[in-house]
Structures are given as C-alpha cells and as structure tokens.
Design a protein around this motif. Structure first.
Motif, PDB file in Angstrom:
ATOM      1  N   ALA A   1       0.927  -1.285   0.238  1.00 48.04           N
ATOM      2  CA  ALA A   1      -0.284   0.093   0.025  1.00 48.04           C
ATOM      3  C   ALA A   1       0.713   1.141  -0.035  1.00 48.04           C
ATOM      4  N   ASN A   2       1.869   1.072   0.558  1.00 46.88           N
ATOM      5  CA  ASN A   2       2.817   2.459   0.697  1.00 46.88           C
ATOM      6  C   ASN A   2       3.490   2.598  -0.610  1.00 46.88           C
ATOM      7  N   ALA A   3       3.970   1.533  -1.290  1.00 47.81           N
ATOM      8  CA  ALA A   3       4.578   1.592  -2.534  1.00 47.81           C
ATOM      9  C   ALA A   3       3.527   2.394  -3.375  1.00 47.81           C
ATOM     10  N   PHE A   4       2.583   1.797  -3.421  1.00 50.37           N
ATOM     11  CA  PHE A   4       1.455   2.219  -4.429  1.00 50.37           C
ATOM     12  C   PHE A   4       0.954   3.726  -4.160  1.00 50.37           C
ATOM     13  N   ARG A   5       0.924   4.124  -2.955  1.00 49.68           N
ATOM     14  CA  ARG A   5       0.577   5.392  -2.440  1.00 49.68           C
ATOM     15  C   ARG A   5       1.853   6.520  -3.165  1.00 49.68           C
ATOM     16  N   GLN A   6       2.934   5.960  -3.292  1.00 49.73           N
ATOM     17  CA  GLN A   6       4.153   6.798  -3.572  1.00 49.73           C
ATOM     18  C   GLN A   6       3.679   7.266  -5.120  1.00 49.73           C
ATOM     19  N   VAL A   7       3.562   6.057  -5.784  1.00 50.01           N
ATOM     20  CA  VAL A   7       3.042   6.091  -7.323  1.00 50.01           C
ATOM     21  C   VAL A   7       2.031   6.972  -7.700  1.00 50.01           C
ATOM     22  N   VAL A   8       0.878   6.881  -6.784  1.00 51.08           N
ATOM     23  CA  VAL A   8      -0.231   7.807  -7.062  1.00 51.08           C
ATOM     24  C   VAL A   8       0.380   9.171  -6.781  1.00 51.08           C
ATOM     25  N   LEU A   9       1.091   9.345  -5.848  1.00 50.19           N
ATOM     26  CA  LEU A   9       1.649  10.871  -5.484  1.00 50.19           C
ATOM     27  C   LEU A   9       2.319  11.267  -6.645  1.00 50.19           C
ATOM     28  N   LEU A  10       3.200  10.434  -7.100  1.00 46.28           N
ATOM     29  CA  LEU A  10       3.994  10.873  -8.189  1.00 46.28           C
ATOM     30  C   LEU A  10       3.166  11.383  -9.473  1.00 46.28           C
ATOM     31  N   PHE A  11       2.105  10.401  -9.681  1.00 44.78           N
ATOM     32  CA  PHE A  11       1.155  10.900 -10.966  1.00 44.78           C
ATOM     33  C   PHE A  11       0.437  12.352 -10.556  1.00 44.78           C
ATOM     34  N   SER A  12       0.124  12.392  -9.430  1.00 46.46           N
ATOM     35  CA  SER A  12      -0.691  13.618  -9.135  1.00 46.46           C
ATOM     36  C   SER A  12       0.077  14.644  -9.114  1.00 46.46           C
ATOM     37  N   THR A  13       1.529  14.635  -8.744  1.00 49.88           N
ATOM     38  CA  THR A  13       2.360  15.884  -8.756  1.00 49.88           C
ATOM     39  C   THR A  13       2.545  16.275 -10.218  1.00 49.88           C
ATOM     40  N   ILE A  14       2.959  15.260 -11.084  1.00 50.97           N
ATOM     41  CA  ILE A  14       3.225  15.625 -12.270  1.00 50.97           C
ATOM     42  C   ILE A  14       1.891  15.922 -13.280  1.00 50.97           C
ATOM     43  N   THR A  15       0.701  15.574 -12.864  1.00 52.83           N
ATOM     44  CA  THR A  15      -0.412  16.313 -13.586  1.00 52.83           C
ATOM     45  C   THR A  15      -0.598  17.521 -13.058  1.00 52.83           C
ATOM     46  N   PHE A  16      -0.499  18.009 -11.813  1.00 53.04           N
ATOM     47  CA  PHE A  16      -0.593  19.467 -11.160  1.00 53.04           C
ATOM     48  C   PHE A  16       0.465  20.518 -12.018  1.00 53.04           C
ATOM     49  N   ALA A  17       1.675  19.754 -12.201  1.00 52.00           N
ATOM     50  CA  ALA A  17       2.903  20.452 -13.022  1.00 52.00           C
ATOM     51  C   ALA A  17       2.394  20.905 -14.397  1.00 52.00           C
ATOM     52  N   ALA A  18       1.619  19.736 -15.024  1.00 51.46           N
ATOM     53  CA  ALA A  18       1.148  19.837 -16.443  1.00 51.46           C
ATOM     54  C   ALA A  18       0.212  21.105 -16.361  1.00 51.46           C
ATOM     55  N   ALA A  19      -0.636  21.247 -15.441  1.00 44.89           N
ATOM     56  CA  ALA A  19      -1.746  22.307 -15.259  1.00 44.89           C
ATOM     57  C   ALA A  19      -1.079  23.791 -15.552  1.00 44.89           C
ATOM     58  N   ILE A  20       0.128  23.869 -14.758  1.00 45.99           N
ATOM     59  CA  ILE A  20       0.757  25.092 -14.650  1.00 45.99           C
ATOM     60  C   ILE A  20       1.490  25.351 -16.107  1.00 45.99           C
ATOM     61  N   LEU A  21       1.960  24.354 -16.490  1.00 53.05           N
ATOM     62  CA  LEU A  21       2.467  24.471 -18.100  1.00 53.05           C
ATOM     63  C   LEU A  21       1.667  24.981 -18.945  1.00 53.05           C
ATOM     64  N   VAL A  22       0.445  24.160 -19.021  1.00 53.27           N
ATOM     65  CA  VAL A  22      -0.544  24.657 -19.785  1.00 53.27           C
ATOM     66  C   VAL A  22      -0.826  26.063 -19.745  1.00 53.27           C
ATOM     67  N   TRP A  23      -1.137  26.549 -18.573  1.00 51.70           N
ATOM     68  CA  TRP A  23      -1.510  27.996 -18.162  1.00 51.70           C
ATOM     69  C   TRP A  23      -0.638  28.802 -18.704  1.00 51.70           C
ATOM     70  N   PHE A  24       0.800  28.788 -18.669  1.00 49.78           N
ATOM     71  CA  PHE A  24       1.682  29.692 -19.163  1.00 49.78           C
ATOM     72  C   PHE A  24       2.182  29.566 -20.523  1.00 49.78           C
ATOM     73  N   ALA A  25       1.897  28.296 -20.988  1.00 48.72           N
ATOM     74  CA  ALA A  25       2.701  28.035 -22.455  1.00 48.72           C
ATOM     75  C   ALA A  25       1.594  28.318 -23.693  1.00 48.72           C
ATOM     76  N   ILE A  26       0.518  27.732 -23.453  1.00 50.21           N
ATOM     77  CA  ILE A  26      -0.591  27.940 -24.515  1.00 50.21           C
ATOM     78  C   ILE A  26      -1.078  29.118 -24.678  1.00 50.21           C
ATOM     79  N   ASN A  27      -1.052  29.712 -26.091  1.00 47.28           N
ATOM     80  CA  ASN A  27      -1.488  30.886 -26.272  1.00 47.28           C
ATOM     81  C   ASN A  27      -3.197  30.968 -26.318  1.00 47.28           C
ATOM     82  N   ASP A  28      -3.809  31.774 -25.904  1.00 45.23           N
ATOM     83  CA  ASP A  28      -5.329  31.543 -25.779  1.00 45.23           C
ATOM     84  C   ASP A  28      -5.849  31.753 -27.101  1.00 45.23           C
ATOM     85  N   ASN A  29      -5.233  32.559 -28.018  1.00 46.18           N
ATOM     86  CA  ASN A  29      -5.783  32.845 -29.527  1.00 46.18           C
ATOM     87  C   ASN A  29      -4.980  32.234 -30.298  1.00 46.18           C
ATOM     88  N   SER A  30      -4.496  31.125 -30.146  1.00 48.55           N
ATOM     89  CA  SER A  30      -3.377  30.489 -31.166  1.00 48.55           C
ATOM     90  C   SER A  30      -4.179  30.010 -32.258  1.00 48.55           C
TER      91      SER A  30
END
Length: 428
Positions: A182-211
């Motif tokens: 269970a502990n090992a599995f939690r670490q994997v889920v936390l890794l995936f959650s962190t990466i998904t959150f980082a992707a949200a920030i990336l999209v917000w700053f890198a994608i042009n609204d009107n492209s």
C-alpha cells in the motif's frame, strides 16, 4: 525582419506541440496509466475483483460519454488554455483522494469525477489545437507527433513509477506485506498527481489563448454545424474505426495481468511488461503519422488494423507458456505497435474525410461519443471473462474479443478509403 518573425513562430509551434503532448498524456495518468501498469497491485491494495475494477471504468466511461458531445462545441468557442489547465488541476486533486486508498464506493465516485475532468473540459480542446497545429498539409504528422509524444511521456513516467514502486518494495517482492504494498502504491499515485498538477501550470503559461483562432475561424454553437457533421458518412466510419482501435487499447490493460497469471511473472516484472508495451507507442505513432502523410491516412489505418487482428489472434490461440517468452514479446511489440499506430491516425482521418475545421470540436464530440464506448463496456467484459474463466482461458477470450474488433474496424476503414478515393476522383 521576416526571418526574425519566422523564428518566434517556429519556436512557438514547437512549444505548443510539446505542451500538448505532455498535457495530453498526464491528464490520463491517474485513471488509465496507473491501472494499466500496476493492475495486479491495484487489485490487491483495494481488494477488488476484475469485475469491480471494470465497474469503476464503466462509470468513468458513462460520464465521459455524456461529456464528449457538449465538450466538443465548448472547444469550438472557448479558450483551450483555460479549459485544459483547469481539467489538469482538478484531475490531480482526484489523485490526492486516491492516496487515502478509499473504499470501493468512493473509488467509483472518483472515476466518475475523472470522467468529467478529463473529457468535458480537456479532450476536444486537445484535438482541436492539434488539428490547427498540423493544418491541411500535415494531419498525420500532427496526430502522430501528439500520440507518439504522449506515448514517450507515458513510457518514461511509467518506467520511473515502476522504479519508484520497486524502491519502496522489499528486495524479495513475494514477501511484501500489505502495508508495504500500500505504501509503495501511494508513492506512485502521489508521483502521478504531482506531474498532473505541474502540467496544469505548464498549459496555463505556455498555451496561447488565441493560437487556434489565428489559423481558422471558430464556429458558433449552431444546429446547422451539428447536422452538417451528422450527415457525413466518413464521420460515422471514422467512429467505427475509433471504437475498434479503442477496444484494442483498452484490451492492452490485460497485458500485465496476463504476464502475472499466465507467464508467472512477479508484480514488478509484470509491471515492466506493461511499460514495455507503452514504450512501443511513441515509435509506432510517429512512424505511422509520417507514413500517413505520404501514402494516405486511410491506407495506413487499414495496414495497422490488419496487423492488430493478426497479433491479437495469435495471443487468443494461446501458444505462450511460462519460461518461453521471446515469441510472446515479439507478438506483444507487433500488436502494441499496431494499436498505438491507430491512436496516431484515427483523428487525422478528419482531414481526408473533409470535416470543416470550424466544425472540428463538434466532429470530435460525435466521433468520441461513439468511439469511446469501450470505456463503458470493455472493463466489465474483461472482468467477467477473467473472473469466470481464471487463468489462461479467460485471457484468450479477452484477446478473441480484440481480434473481432480489429476485423470490424478493418472493414470500416476499407469503406472509408473508397469514399475518400471517390471524392478525390470527383474533385479531379
């Protein structure tokens, strides 16, 4: 001055496709990549049967089906940057809930929530932005890069997740306690959650609204556009191809469990098999996209469906035994290549099918409502087959279902090609 203007444009295009690639895969890490790579562990940690996990997938699929169509017109009207960033943020928060290892009822609610976050606000904007990036000249390349790049991201992060999981497990995986699992599995889920959150920030700053609006006009949410798309036979044939290809994609979820139950791999080894399939994806999708721009998207789709049918048919026959793995890996690589090539092709079919760009979101909604129905039925179908016939027999039945789907898709793709060739002759 012209060269100066062209350089930022080229750089902006590169950044755009890279961000679309990263965002397009990370949003599905938690609902899809996690159970694909760690299916045996997920079943044990949550104390689920294959059917119960299939039910959770079905809830996701049902919510997604309701979200695909309204999500399409939304993508034709509103900012992709805002829609996609919010979707990624909400999806990552769902991962935090999953780290608590919730009860089965809560897990079902979580999959329903992910059905909304990943589809209503994310999927159609992703496809529309990718089609705008490729334009009329390079549709195969655009979608090949998207899915191939997504495959590279999934394989790289998946391999990292397996390494992280292995790090938190004892050296002898077979003696791991439930708490260690269970502990090992939690670490994997936390890794995936962190990466998904980082992707949200990336999209917000890198994608042009009107492209995308600078490339083609945005259609209004009007019944005429919906009716226009509904009347196109190529859209319906494309939908059938997507259904059949997606059945294959969902069926690959069985690979790690097949290795665990039939070939007698341990949990880490079976997870590694799942990531091997994922590593095929970037090469297959990119190669298929580049070839499609030369020989035609429909022709490459036909070839990929034929290979898909042969590969799954071989696995359905069941010649694989513990200790004899070379043939299995060769078959797995060929079958995975066919399935992932299709993922890089089936939205590129819109260009050959002559869907107006302004109706892209609407067409994506219609194709997706039909094409992603496997999200509803494949989980329970696989669960029933695997639970009713434990061991090799159940897995053979699963791959027989995939073979039938491949043959149906092959017929639809041939019909699609005939319509395309007829329209080309008429245009000439």
């Amino acid at each position: 001055m012209q060269n100066h203007d062209r350089e930022p444009s080229s750089l902006r295009r590169l950044v755009t496709i890279l961000v679309l690639i990263v965002a397009g895969e990370t949003v599905f890490f938690l609902p899809f990549v996690l159970p694909r790579v760690f299916r045996p562990t997920l079943l044990e940690v949550f104390q689920l049967t294959n059917l119960e996990l299939g039910v959770a997938f079905s809830i996701y699929g049902l919510v997604a089906l309701l979200a695909y169509f309204p999500g399409g017109p939304l993508a034709d009207r509103f900012s992709a940057r805002k829609l996609m960033a919010f979707a990624l943020l909400a999806t990552s928060l769902g991962g935090i809930v999953m780290t608590s290892l919730p009860s089965f009822p809560v897990l079902k609610m979580l999959y329903g929530f992910w059905g909304l976050t990943t589809i209503l606000l994310f999927w159609a904007p992703l496809i529309r932005e990718t089609r705008a990036w490729g334009g009329a000249e390079l549709p195969g390349r655009a979608f090949g890069f998207l899915d191939g790049g997504r495959g590279f991201v999934a394989a790289a992060i998946g391999s990292s997740a397996v390494a992280l999981f292995s790090y938190f497990m004892p050296d002898d995986v077979q003696i791991a306690t439930p708490d260690q699992q269970a502990n090992a599995f939690r670490q994997v889920v936390l890794l995936f959650s962190t990466i998904t959150f980082a992707a949200a920030i990336l999209v917000w700053f890198a994608i042009n609204d009107n492209s995308h609006r600078h490339i083609a006009p945005t259609s209004e949410l009007k019944s005429q556009g919906i009716v226009r798309v509904l009347r196109m036979p190529t859209v319906w044939l494309q939908s059938v191809v997507v259904v059949c290809a997606y059945v294959g994609y969902k069926g690959l979820d069985d690979i790690s469990l097949y290795a665990y139950e039939v070939l007698e791999f341990d949990e880490v080894e079976s997870a590694t098999v799942g990531t091997l399939s994922m590593w095929v994806r970037p090469f297959a999708a990119i190669a298929a996209g580049l070839l499609a721009d030369r020989v035609g998207v429909a022709r490459m789709t036909i070839a990929s469906l034929a290979m898909f049918a042969i590969g799954t048919g071989v696995i359905a026959i069941g010649p694989f035994q513990p200790g004899v793995t070379a043939f299995f890996f060769a078959t797995l690589i060929a079958t995975s290549a066919a399935v992932f090539a299709l993922r890089g092709l089936y939205y590129a079919m819109m260009e050959e099918g002559r869907v107006p760009f302004g109706d892209t979101g609407t067409a994506v909604g219609i194709v997706s409502v039909v094409g992603y129905t496997p999200d509803v039925f494949m989980g329970p179908v696989m669960g029933v087959l695997l639970d009713r016939w434990p061991g090799e027999r159940g897995h053979q039945y699963v791959f027989l279902v995939l073979t039938i789907a491949a043959l149906v898709g092959l017929v639809a793709s041939i019909m699609f090609l005939r319509i395309v060739e007829r329209s080309q002759r008429q245009a000439a």
